[in-house]
Every structure is written in C-alpha cells, then in structure tokens.
Design a protein around this motif. Sequence first.
Motif, PDB file in Angstrom:
ATOM      1  N   GLN A  97       0.837  -1.207   0.000  1.00  0.00           N
ATOM      2  CA  GLN A  97       0.000   0.000   0.000  1.00  0.00           C
ATOM      3  C   GLN A  97       0.870   1.255   0.000  1.00  0.00           C
ATOM      4  OE1 GLN A  97      -2.760   0.177   3.223  1.00  0.00           O
ATOM      5  NE2 GLN A  97      -3.773   2.062   2.418  1.00  0.00           N
ATOM      6  N   SER A  98       1.964   1.201   0.749  1.00  0.00           N
ATOM      7  CA  SER A  98       2.887   2.343   0.823  1.00  0.00           C
ATOM      8  C   SER A  98       3.536   2.587  -0.524  1.00  0.00           C
ATOM      9  CB  SER A  98       3.950   2.077   1.907  1.00  0.00           C
ATOM     10  OG  SER A  98       4.881   3.135   1.907  1.00  0.00           O
ATOM     11  N   VAL A  99       3.904   1.476  -1.178  1.00  0.00           N
ATOM     12  CA  VAL A  99       4.527   1.595  -2.507  1.00  0.00           C
ATOM     13  C   VAL A  99       3.529   2.193  -3.500  1.00  0.00           C
ATOM     14  CG1 VAL A  99       5.460   0.286  -4.438  1.00  0.00           C
ATOM     15  CG2 VAL A  99       6.184  -0.240  -2.124  1.00  0.00           C
ATOM     16  N   SER A 100       2.276   1.742  -3.394  1.00  0.00           N
ATOM     17  CA  SER A 100       1.211   2.232  -4.303  1.00  0.00           C
ATOM     18  C   SER A 100       0.975   3.734  -4.088  1.00  0.00           C
ATOM     19  CB  SER A 100      -0.090   1.461  -4.054  1.00  0.00           C
ATOM     20  OG  SER A 100      -1.116   1.983  -4.839  1.00  0.00           O
ATOM     21  N   ASN A 101       0.945   4.153  -2.845  1.00  0.00           N
ATOM     22  CA  ASN A 101       0.739   5.585  -2.570  1.00  0.00           C
ATOM     23  C   ASN A 101       1.897   6.422  -3.083  1.00  0.00           C
ATOM     24  OD1 ASN A 101      -1.696   5.061  -1.365  1.00  0.00           O
ATOM     25  ND2 ASN A 101      -0.843   4.930   0.725  1.00  0.00           N
ATOM     26  N   SER A 102       3.091   5.860  -2.922  1.00  0.00           N
ATOM     27  CA  SER A 102       4.278   6.586  -3.394  1.00  0.00           C
ATOM     28  C   SER A 102       4.250   6.760  -4.913  1.00  0.00           C
ATOM     29  CB  SER A 102       5.543   5.831  -2.972  1.00  0.00           C
ATOM     30  OG  SER A 102       6.686   6.471  -3.488  1.00  0.00           O
ATOM     31  N   ARG A 103       3.798   5.680  -5.635  1.00  0.00           N
ATOM     32  CA  ARG A 103       3.720   5.774  -7.100  1.00  0.00           C
ATOM     33  C   ARG A 103       2.665   6.814  -7.524  1.00  0.00           C
ATOM     34  NH1 ARG A 103       2.590   0.875  -7.923  1.00  0.00           N
ATOM     35  NH2 ARG A 103       4.750   0.156  -8.054  1.00  0.00           N
ATOM     36  N   GLU A 104       1.501   6.806  -6.841  1.00  0.00           N
ATOM     37  CA  GLU A 104       0.439   7.763  -7.176  1.00  0.00           C
ATOM     38  C   GLU A 104       0.889   9.196  -6.913  1.00  0.00           C
ATOM     39  OE1 GLU A 104      -2.891   6.598  -4.862  1.00  0.00           O
ATOM     40  OE2 GLU A 104      -3.378   4.843  -6.124  1.00  0.00           O
ATOM     41  N   LEU A 105       1.638   9.363  -5.784  1.00  0.00           N
ATOM     42  CA  LEU A 105       2.136  10.700  -5.482  1.00  0.00           C
ATOM     43  C   LEU A 105       3.131  11.172  -6.536  1.00  0.00           C
ATOM     44  CD1 LEU A 105       2.079  13.027  -3.474  1.00  0.00           C
ATOM     45  CD2 LEU A 105       3.926  11.887  -2.210  1.00  0.00           C
ATOM     46  N   LYS A 106       3.950  10.176  -6.985  1.00  0.00           N
ATOM     47  CA  LYS A 106       4.938  10.504  -8.009  1.00  0.00           C
ATOM     48  C   LYS A 106       4.247  10.879  -9.315  1.00  0.00           C
ATOM     49  CE  LYS A 106       9.038   8.613 -10.279  1.00  0.00           C
ATOM     50  NZ  LYS A 106       9.935   7.436 -10.391  1.00  0.00           N
ATOM     51  N   ASP A 107       3.192  10.133  -9.678  1.00  0.00           N
ATOM     52  CA  ASP A 107       2.436  10.458 -10.904  1.00  0.00           C
ATOM     53  C   ASP A 107       1.755  11.815 -10.790  1.00  0.00           C
ATOM     54  OD1 ASP A 107       3.185   8.040 -11.984  1.00  0.00           O
ATOM     55  OD2 ASP A 107       1.319   6.983 -11.427  1.00  0.00           O
ATOM     56  N   ALA A 108       1.263  12.091  -9.592  1.00  0.00           N
ATOM     57  CA  ALA A 108       0.588  13.382  -9.387  1.00  0.00           C
ATOM     58  C   ALA A 108       1.558  14.533  -9.552  1.00  0.00           C
ATOM     59  CB  ALA A 108      -0.048  13.432  -7.992  1.00  0.00           C
ATOM     60  N   PHE A 109       2.799  14.351  -8.975  1.00  0.00           N
ATOM     61  CA  PHE A 109       3.821  15.389  -9.156  1.00  0.00           C
ATOM     62  C   PHE A 109       4.205  15.542 -10.629  1.00  0.00           C
ATOM     63  CE2 PHE A 109       4.785  15.166  -4.534  1.00  0.00           C
ATOM     64  CZ  PHE A 109       4.788  16.533  -4.275  1.00  0.00           C
ATOM     65  N   SER A 110       4.233  14.402 -11.335  1.00  0.00           N
ATOM     66  CA  SER A 110       4.582  14.442 -12.763  1.00  0.00           C
ATOM     67  C   SER A 110       3.517  15.205 -13.557  1.00  0.00           C
ATOM     68  CB  SER A 110       4.725  13.017 -13.298  1.00  0.00           C
ATOM     69  OG  SER A 110       5.000  13.050 -14.696  1.00  0.00           O
ATOM     70  N   LEU A 111       2.246  14.917 -13.253  1.00  0.00           N
ATOM     71  CA  LEU A 111       1.155  15.637 -13.929  1.00  0.00           C
ATOM     72  C   LEU A 111       1.176  17.128 -13.598  1.00  0.00           C
ATOM     73  CD1 LEU A 111      -1.766  13.068 -13.448  1.00  0.00           C
ATOM     74  CD2 LEU A 111      -0.564  13.612 -15.574  1.00  0.00           C
ATOM     75  N   PHE A 112       1.500  17.406 -12.319  1.00  0.00           N
ATOM     76  CA  PHE A 112       1.564  18.804 -11.892  1.00  0.00           C
ATOM     77  C   PHE A 112       2.672  19.540 -12.633  1.00  0.00           C
ATOM     78  CE2 PHE A 112       3.382  22.034  -9.069  1.00  0.00           C
ATOM     79  CZ  PHE A 112       2.279  22.870  -8.892  1.00  0.00           C
ATOM     80  N   ASN A 113       3.819  18.825 -12.738  1.00  0.00           N
ATOM     81  CA  ASN A 113       4.941  19.449 -13.454  1.00  0.00           C
ATOM     82  C   ASN A 113       4.586  19.693 -14.923  1.00  0.00           C
ATOM     83  OD1 ASN A 113       6.612  19.570 -11.202  1.00  0.00           O
ATOM     84  ND2 ASN A 113       7.462  17.517 -11.548  1.00  0.00           N
TER      85      ASN A 113
END
Length: 399
Positions: free
Chosen positions: A4-20
């Motif tokens: 679950q922690s890994v999944s949240n980290s990936r989603e956060l990373k994707d969100a930062f990528s979309l934001f960028n």
Amino acid sequence: MGQQSVSNSRELKDAFSLFNQASDQLADSYRTLEDRVTQLTGELAIERSRRYVRDSDNEQVIRRFEGLLDALPAAVIVLDGDGYVQQCNRAATELIGEPLLSVLWRDVVARAFQSTACGDDVPLVDGRIVNIATRPAFDAPGQIILLTDVTEARAMQALLSRHQRLSAMGEMVASIAHQIRTPLASGLLYAFHLKRDDLDQGRRSRYAEQIVSRLKHLEHLVDDMLVFARGGNFSADQINLTILLDELKQMMAPQLEDRACELEIINVNDVKIGGHHEALSAVLQNLVLNAIQACDKRDVFVEEQVRGHVIVECRNVTDETIDIFITDNGHGISVGMQERIFEPFFTTKPQGTGLGLAVVQAVVHAHDGAIWIESSSDKLHGGTTFAIRLPLFKAVAGK
C-alpha cells in the motif's frame, strides 16, 4: 502494508509528474500570451504613432489651408445650408467688417451693401465696389462667396476708357472740322443773303428756315459728341421695360405720321432693366428712327411701294439679361458697311452726323451690354436687325 505504501508513493509521483506537466504547459501558455501581448502592444504603439502622424498631417493641412485662406487678397465667405456664415477669411472681415461668423448672410448684405445694385459689381455702403462670384459648396449644403474689391480696377478702366475716347476724338478733329464747316458755311451764306434789301418776304423766310436747320444740325452734332465723350458715366436706375417701350411708341408717333410705315412692339416680359433711363430711351429712339428711314427707301429696289414695317421685340430673357431686337423691312446694309457701321463719323445720310450709332454703341457698352447687327442687302428680301443685350436690374440680396 508495504504494498500500500509503494502504491501511494507511485500515485504521489504520478501526481507530481502531472503537476509538473501542467506547470510547464501553463508556463508555455503564459510565455505565448506574454509574446502576444508584446506583439499587440507593439502594433498598438505603431497604430498610435500612425494616427498621431495622420492627425498631425491633418492639423498641418488645416493650418496650411487657413493660412492660405487668410493670405488670399479676395474675401472668401462660406455659408451653410441655412444661409449663415460658417467661415470667412481675414480679407472678408476687413472688407465687410464684423460681425460675420454665425450671422445670417442676408443680414450682412443689409448692413454692408447699398440697397440696390445692377450687374456683378455691387457697391458697399462706404462707396467701394466689389465683384461677387458664388459657387456651391463641394460636399455639403451651402455656398461659397468670393468678393473682390474692384474699386481701383474699375476706376482705372474708366480712366483708360476716357483716354481712349479722348484719343479717338483727337484723331477725329479733322472730320469734326469738316462736319461743322459745311452747315456753318451754308448758314453764313443764307445769313449773308438776308442782308440784301431786294429780298422778298418769301425768300427771306426760306433763308431763315435754312439757317435754323443748319443750326439745329450743329446742335445735334455737338450733343452727340458730348454723349460719346461722356462714355460710361451713367447711373444705374431701375427701369420698367414696359414703360420704356410705351414711351418709345409715343415718342416715335410723330415720325410715323407722314410715312408709309408702322411700328409694332412685342413684349410679354414684365422685367426691369438697370441703367440710365434717358440714355437708353435715346438708344431705342435712334435705332427705331434709323429703321423707319430705311423703310422710306424701300421703293428704290422694288417696282411697287412696300409698306414699311418696324418691329421692336424683346426676348431671350435670362436671370441676368434681356435681348431687344429692332427689325425693319428696308433695303438692308451691305457687308462692307456693316463692318464700319459703328465707326464715329461714318454715315451714308446726306445730313447725318455719323455719330448716331457710335453713340448708341458707347451707351450700350457703358451699361455692360452688347450690340450687334444682322442685315441682308438682297433687293427682294432685304432688311436689318439691330440687337442689343441689356442687364436686368438686380438687388444685392437677390444675388
């Protein structure tokens, strides 16, 4: 838990990528917008600069036009569609005086011009003479009036005309001496006979009549010379044409009594002409008398006596002039004589002074008129027409 922690980290990373990515797109859009604003600002500055140049050019043209208008020696007045003075130059103000702007032109006329005038030259209240020319406004209702001070020019023309007449009279001294000597010599001869003691009453009366006739001839000659020398010094009165022609008919009645000739006057124009009443009356009488005398000689060319017919007809009325035609059915005038008919001292009459038609022409020209002749010397279909063109009487306000 670890998954679950890994999944949240990936989603956060994707969100930062979309934001960028969104930030980059927003930055690109901002730069594009900024470039567009810069471009539009430049274009606006260029357009403002062009408009400023155009406004400056227009203002410069207007100032140049106003300067040119003020520099003109003639007075220029612009009227609007209602007849009010919309614009005028400095010369107009100096010539007519203030107020001018926003004043009804009719009121300006009543204030600055004399009450009546004839022709295009009109007098101001101070005595100066101005020439008036009018033109329609170019692109709007109204009128452009051009006033030119011609006082000095008309004075110079009058002086030149006078000098020309005096010069012509100087050249005619020999002819004048001959014209005077002949009747004077005849009169002296008859006067010498009156001194004879053996003269009966009948011959004495005839000699006296001959002396009176010669003296009247001399008087007529002198009168014609004075009118010819007077030239253009005639007043501009208001003359009713109908009254003038009625007077003409009355004045010529005695001349028609003992002649086989009739006078017909045709006039349907209730108009007024401008000029000197007595001078124009004398012109018409001279021309009609010549026509009557021409009819008297009709029997020279035809076997039977033809009744003389003289017609005075008025026609060709315009806003400015009227033509008067004096026509006879007489013997006509040859082309060679027509070329000299108005010359002073040229005459075909044994008792003529040769100044009659010269005086007629001088008087007509002094009234800014014209005179011409149409004639045929054909033995069967002869006849002569003298035509004169005279100005109508016009009030200044009517212009």
